[in-house]
Every structure is written in C-alpha cells, then in structure tokens.
Design a protein around this motif. Structure first.
Motif, PDB file in Angstrom:
ATOM      1  N   GLN A  47     -78.645   3.419 -27.604  1.00  0.00           N
ATOM      2  CA  GLN A  47     -78.494   1.979 -27.862  1.00  0.00           C
ATOM      3  C   GLN A  47     -79.845   1.367 -28.247  1.00  0.00           C
ATOM      4  O   GLN A  47     -79.945   0.607 -29.202  1.00  0.00           O
ATOM      5  CB  GLN A  47     -77.948   1.283 -26.611  1.00  0.00           C
ATOM      6  CG  GLN A  47     -77.850  -0.231 -26.715  1.00  0.00           C
ATOM      7  CD  GLN A  47     -76.644  -0.666 -27.510  1.00  0.00           C
ATOM      8  OE1 GLN A  47     -75.602  -0.028 -27.439  1.00  0.00           O
ATOM      9  NE2 GLN A  47     -76.791  -1.734 -28.258  1.00  0.00           N
ATOM     10  N   ASN A  85     -77.950   5.083 -38.154  1.00  0.00           N
ATOM     11  CA  ASN A  85     -77.400   6.094 -37.237  1.00  0.00           C
ATOM     12  C   ASN A  85     -78.509   6.682 -36.377  1.00  0.00           C
ATOM     13  O   ASN A  85     -79.594   6.963 -36.869  1.00  0.00           O
ATOM     14  CB  ASN A  85     -76.741   7.247 -37.991  1.00  0.00           C
ATOM     15  CG  ASN A  85     -75.444   6.857 -38.635  1.00  0.00           C
ATOM     16  OD1 ASN A  85     -74.701   6.048 -38.099  1.00  0.00           O
ATOM     17  ND2 ASN A  85     -75.176   7.423 -39.789  1.00  0.00           N
ATOM     18  N   TYR A 108     -74.760  11.873 -27.767  1.00  0.00           N
ATOM     19  CA  TYR A 108     -74.259  10.556 -28.137  1.00  0.00           C
ATOM     20  C   TYR A 108     -74.700  10.215 -29.548  1.00  0.00           C
ATOM     21  O   TYR A 108     -75.756  10.651 -30.005  1.00  0.00           O
ATOM     22  CB  TYR A 108     -74.798   9.478 -27.189  1.00  0.00           C
ATOM     23  CG  TYR A 108     -73.992   9.292 -25.933  1.00  0.00           C
ATOM     24  CD1 TYR A 108     -73.096   8.243 -25.819  1.00  0.00           C
ATOM     25  CD2 TYR A 108     -74.121  10.151 -24.861  1.00  0.00           C
ATOM     26  CE1 TYR A 108     -72.353   8.053 -24.665  1.00  0.00           C
ATOM     27  CE2 TYR A 108     -73.383   9.977 -23.705  1.00  0.00           C
ATOM     28  CZ  TYR A 108     -72.510   8.922 -23.622  1.00  0.00           C
ATOM     29  OH  TYR A 108     -71.776   8.749 -22.480  1.00  0.00           O
ATOM     30  N   GLY A 110     -75.107   6.777 -32.108  1.00  0.00           N
ATOM     31  CA  GLY A 110     -75.082   5.324 -32.236  1.00  0.00           C
ATOM     32  C   GLY A 110     -75.016   4.949 -33.702  1.00  0.00           C
ATOM     33  O   GLY A 110     -75.686   5.538 -34.542  1.00  0.00           O
ATOM     34  N   THR A 111     -74.188   3.979 -34.030  1.00  0.00           N
ATOM     35  CA  THR A 111     -73.997   3.543 -35.414  1.00  0.00           C
ATOM     36  C   THR A 111     -74.048   2.027 -35.462  1.00  0.00           C
ATOM     37  O   THR A 111     -73.527   1.363 -34.579  1.00  0.00           O
ATOM     38  CB  THR A 111     -72.634   4.022 -35.952  1.00  0.00           C
ATOM     39  OG1 THR A 111     -72.534   5.423 -35.751  1.00  0.00           O
ATOM     40  CG2 THR A 111     -72.500   3.727 -37.429  1.00  0.00           C
ATOM     41  N   ASN A 112     -74.664   1.512 -36.502  1.00  0.00           N
ATOM     42  CA  ASN A 112     -74.710   0.071 -36.720  1.00  0.00           C
ATOM     43  C   ASN A 112     -73.799  -0.242 -37.903  1.00  0.00           C
ATOM     44  O   ASN A 112     -74.129   0.056 -39.045  1.00  0.00           O
ATOM     45  CB  ASN A 112     -76.138  -0.378 -37.000  1.00  0.00           C
ATOM     46  CG  ASN A 112     -76.295  -1.874 -36.952  1.00  0.00           C
ATOM     47  OD1 ASN A 112     -75.316  -2.611 -37.004  1.00  0.00           O
ATOM     48  ND2 ASN A 112     -77.527  -2.322 -36.859  1.00  0.00           N
ATOM     49  N   LYS A 116     -72.762  -4.656 -35.862  1.00  0.00           N
ATOM     50  CA  LYS A 116     -72.178  -4.312 -34.567  1.00  0.00           C
ATOM     51  C   LYS A 116     -72.606  -2.898 -34.197  1.00  0.00           C
ATOM     52  O   LYS A 116     -72.374  -1.961 -34.951  1.00  0.00           O
ATOM     53  CB  LYS A 116     -70.654  -4.404 -34.621  1.00  0.00           C
ATOM     54  CG  LYS A 116     -70.129  -5.800 -34.846  1.00  0.00           C
ATOM     55  CD  LYS A 116     -68.634  -5.809 -34.899  1.00  0.00           C
ATOM     56  CE  LYS A 116     -68.126  -7.206 -35.196  1.00  0.00           C
ATOM     57  NZ  LYS A 116     -66.667  -7.233 -35.331  1.00  0.00           N
ATOM     58  N   VAL A 117     -73.203  -2.780 -33.043  1.00  0.00           N
ATOM     59  CA  VAL A 117     -73.683  -1.476 -32.580  1.00  0.00           C
ATOM     60  C   VAL A 117     -72.571  -0.785 -31.817  1.00  0.00           C
ATOM     61  O   VAL A 117     -71.931  -1.368 -30.954  1.00  0.00           O
ATOM     62  CB  VAL A 117     -74.927  -1.642 -31.678  1.00  0.00           C
ATOM     63  CG1 VAL A 117     -75.355  -0.309 -31.112  1.00  0.00           C
ATOM     64  CG2 VAL A 117     -76.054  -2.294 -32.451  1.00  0.00           C
ATOM     65  N   GLN A 118     -72.357   0.483 -32.180  1.00  0.00           N
ATOM     66  CA  GLN A 118     -71.324   1.272 -31.537  1.00  0.00           C
ATOM     67  C   GLN A 118     -71.946   2.580 -31.084  1.00  0.00           C
ATOM     68  O   GLN A 118     -72.529   3.309 -31.879  1.00  0.00           O
ATOM     69  CB  GLN A 118     -70.197   1.544 -32.543  1.00  0.00           C
ATOM     70  CG  GLN A 118     -68.890   1.800 -31.930  1.00  0.00           C
ATOM     71  CD  GLN A 118     -67.802   1.872 -33.003  1.00  0.00           C
ATOM     72  OE1 GLN A 118     -68.076   2.134 -34.162  1.00  0.00           O
ATOM     73  NE2 GLN A 118     -66.577   1.641 -32.603  1.00  0.00           N
ATOM     74  N   VAL A 120     -71.106   6.167 -29.286  1.00  0.00           N
ATOM     75  CA  VAL A 120     -69.948   7.010 -29.017  1.00  0.00           C
ATOM     76  C   VAL A 120     -70.431   8.362 -28.481  1.00  0.00           C
ATOM     77  O   VAL A 120     -71.360   8.958 -29.019  1.00  0.00           O
ATOM     78  CB  VAL A 120     -69.120   7.228 -30.311  1.00  0.00           C
ATOM     79  CG1 VAL A 120     -67.915   8.108 -30.029  1.00  0.00           C
ATOM     80  CG2 VAL A 120     -68.713   5.915 -30.903  1.00  0.00           C
TER      81      VAL A 120
END
Length: 122
Positions: A47, A85, A108, A110-112, A116-118, A120
């Motif tokens: 994050q 990413n 993990y 992380g994608t923006n 919106k940050v996601q 997974v």
C-alpha cells in the motif's frame, strides 16, 4: 492391590509423547500467527509502495519498512515496481522440532486504477 507403580510407569511412557504433540501444535500455531502478521505487513508495505511509487529509492524504503517488523534478509524479498503496479513477494523458513522446514510465502500486488488503490493477495 496397589496400582501406583503401574500408573507412574504409564505416565513416564506417555509424557514425552504428549509433550512432543503439545509442542508441535504450539509451534504450528505460532507459525500460522506469524504468517497472518506477515501478510498484514506485506499488504501495508505494498500500500505504501503504490502510494509513493514515483519517489526515489522507494524499493529500499519498502524493504526498510518491512524489516522494521520482520527480520527477513533482503535476498528473501522480491519487489517489482512498475508504473501503477507494485508487487512484493516474501519467503521465510521456520524449523518445527524435528520435522522438515516450514516455508511461508506471502505475495501481494498493489494497483492504482483511476486513483483508487487496490491491494490484492496472490
């Protein structure tokens, strides 16, 4: 007839088996707890990485952030940073009594997406 001697002998035979069983359950539980904590820290680190991916030396900051919670050597961590990413993979090994080594793998991504940050878990 007095059975105190028989009970003591039975106890002396069963105690080591019960003790090893208890220790194995305790250590497996401890490893599971460590895995959950590691997943939380990796998710938080990803994050942070996705929030600051354009900064200089972000990879070293992420490693430092993770190592403040866990003592994992940098060679057991892999961080891939691409525009939008961030991917982090961590491996840690544990010994359980005389069983084979247990390995924890946490990964993990992380994608923006449109601001919106996601994050997974893989």
């Amino acid at each position: 007839m007095n059975n105190r001697g028989q009970t003591l002998v039975l106890f002396l035979f069963l105690f080591p088996v019960l003790f090893l069983l208890f220790m194995a359950v305790y250590q497996i539980g401890t490893i599971e707890l460590e895995k959950r904590k590691m997943e939380e820290v990796v998710g938080t680190t990803v994050q942070y990485g996705i929030d600051h991916w354009g900064e200089e030396e972000i990879e070293s900051k992420m490693i430092e952030m993770f190592q403040s919670s866990f003592s994992v050597p940098p060679e057991n961590m892999k961080i891939v940073i691409e525009p939008g990413n961030v991917r982090m993979m961590v491996t840690k090994e544990y010994n359980i009594l005389f069983f084979k080594k247990q390995t924890i793998n946490v990964s993990y991504v992380g994608t923006n997406i449109d601001g919106k940050v996601q994050v997974v878990k893989e």
